[in-house]
Design an enzyme around this catalytic site. Structure first.
Site, mmCIF file in Angstrom:
data_model
loop_
_atom_site.group_PDB
_atom_site.id
_atom_site.type_symbol
_atom_site.label_atom_id
_atom_site.label_comp_id
_atom_site.label_asym_id
_atom_site.label_seq_id
_atom_site.Cartn_x
_atom_site.Cartn_y
_atom_site.Cartn_z
ATOM 1 N N GLY A 204 -20.064 79.494 -36.575
ATOM 2 C CA GLY A 204 -19.377 80.157 -35.464
ATOM 3 C C GLY A 204 -19.161 79.231 -34.278
ATOM 4 N N ASP A 205 -20.150 78.388 -34.001
ATOM 5 C CA ASP A 205 -20.017 77.422 -32.909
ATOM 6 C C ASP A 205 -18.923 76.407 -33.234
ATOM 7 O OD1 ASP A 205 -22.344 78.748 -32.068
ATOM 8 O OD2 ASP A 205 -23.589 77.300 -33.141
#
Length: 301
Positions: free
Chosen positions: A250-251
């Site tokens: 997600g990052d």
């Protein structure tokens, strides 16, 4: 310049084994140690894409020194505030039949050190981007994200928020440039279960009506949906691949989105494509995706 804030970074100890049995001795077959924290991950992937950024946050003790050393060894630019007592946390990640994590608590952050971070943030200039990502430790005010956005209001600084619950909900009124809930986190904000793109879009539009400019909803193996500030809904599927490690995916999506947005001079469809490319590439590898990893996925979309 892009700045990322990680309030509670970690030293991530990742072990791999065929099976994990609770209550018994388990022996690792492979092990790695990484600098951990959502903001740190965003900065490192940005660096892999040749986009400079600076990591802000707190480190303490021998683990904090190792977090900084590893971040720099992987191309990161750091300006962490060093705490006088305690140690940065160690997070254990066990990859076996399933993924299991045990996350440490982290050190106490005194008020004067928190104010020092806010002073750093006050030096940002118009055109800069600030990424606030992840959870906060229990002794930090639970409205700290809100405090930061209030301080930056009207200064021409893009703010990205990747958080959950009230940390996210309470900052939307300050019109962040981008928020990135996943579909489960989005549903929790409205106490509903989301199953279709239409349902996700309805909730994303509510967040946009509350102030969020761009709402990027990650859907795991199903890709992502973006409700852009131009009112358009952009949707892309993830490419086929084998999930190796979901930590940091997600990052990486946030980093890819920012990289794509900058490279394309604001093309939201291109930003989404780069976001999914970076997120998927990290998910398909042991750690954060390299430039070549991302290019390979990008070419397949």
């Amino acid at each position: 310049m892009i700045y990322t804030v990680t309030f509670n970074p970690s030293l991530d100890y990742v072990v791999h084994m065929k099976t994990f049995t609770a209550g018994d001795i388990n022996r690792a077959e492979q092990e790695m140690i990484y600098p951990g924290g959502k903001g740190i991950n965003v900065s490192l992937v940005l660096g892999n894409l040749h986009i400079p950024s600076k990591m802000l946050g707190f480190i303490a003790g021998f683990t904090g020194r190792e977090i900084e050393r590893l971040a720099k060894a992987n191309g990161g630019d750091t300006d962490f505030i060093v705490l006088d007592e305690g140690c940065s946390r160690i997070n254990l990640k066990v990859s076996a039949d399933d993924e299991t994590a045990v996350n440490g608590m982290g050190p106490h952050i005194p008020e004067e050190k928190l104010q020092a971070l806010l002073t750093q943030i006050d030096t940002l200039k118009a055109g800069d981007t600030l990424v606030l990502a992840g959870s906060i430790s229990s002794d930090i005010p639970d409205d700290i994200y809100e405090q930061i956005l209030k301080r930056l209001q009207g200064r021409g600084i893009r703010v990205v928020v990747d958080a959950t619950g009230d940390l996210l909900k309470n900052v939307i009124k300050y019109k962040p440039f981008l928020i990135k809930p996943n579909n489960f986190e989005l549903g929790e904000l409205f106490s509903v279960d989301l199953h279709t793109d239409e349902e996700i879009t309805v909730c994303a539009k509510q967040l946009q009506a509350m102030g969020a400019r761009n709402v990027l909803v990650s859907l795991g193996g199903d890709g992502a949906l973006l409700l852009g500030e131009d009112g358009q809904v952009y949707r892309r599927q993830s490419p086929n691949g084998t999930l190796v490690n979901s930590v940091g995916a997600g990052d990486s999506m946030v980093a890819g989105f920012l990289a794509g947005f900058e490279a394309s001079k604001g093309d939201l469809n291109e930003a989404l494509k780069m976001g999914i490319s970076a997120g998927s590439a990290s998910a398909f590898h042991e750690w954060l995706a390299t430039e070549d990893d991302i290019k390979e996925v990008y070419a397949a979309l």
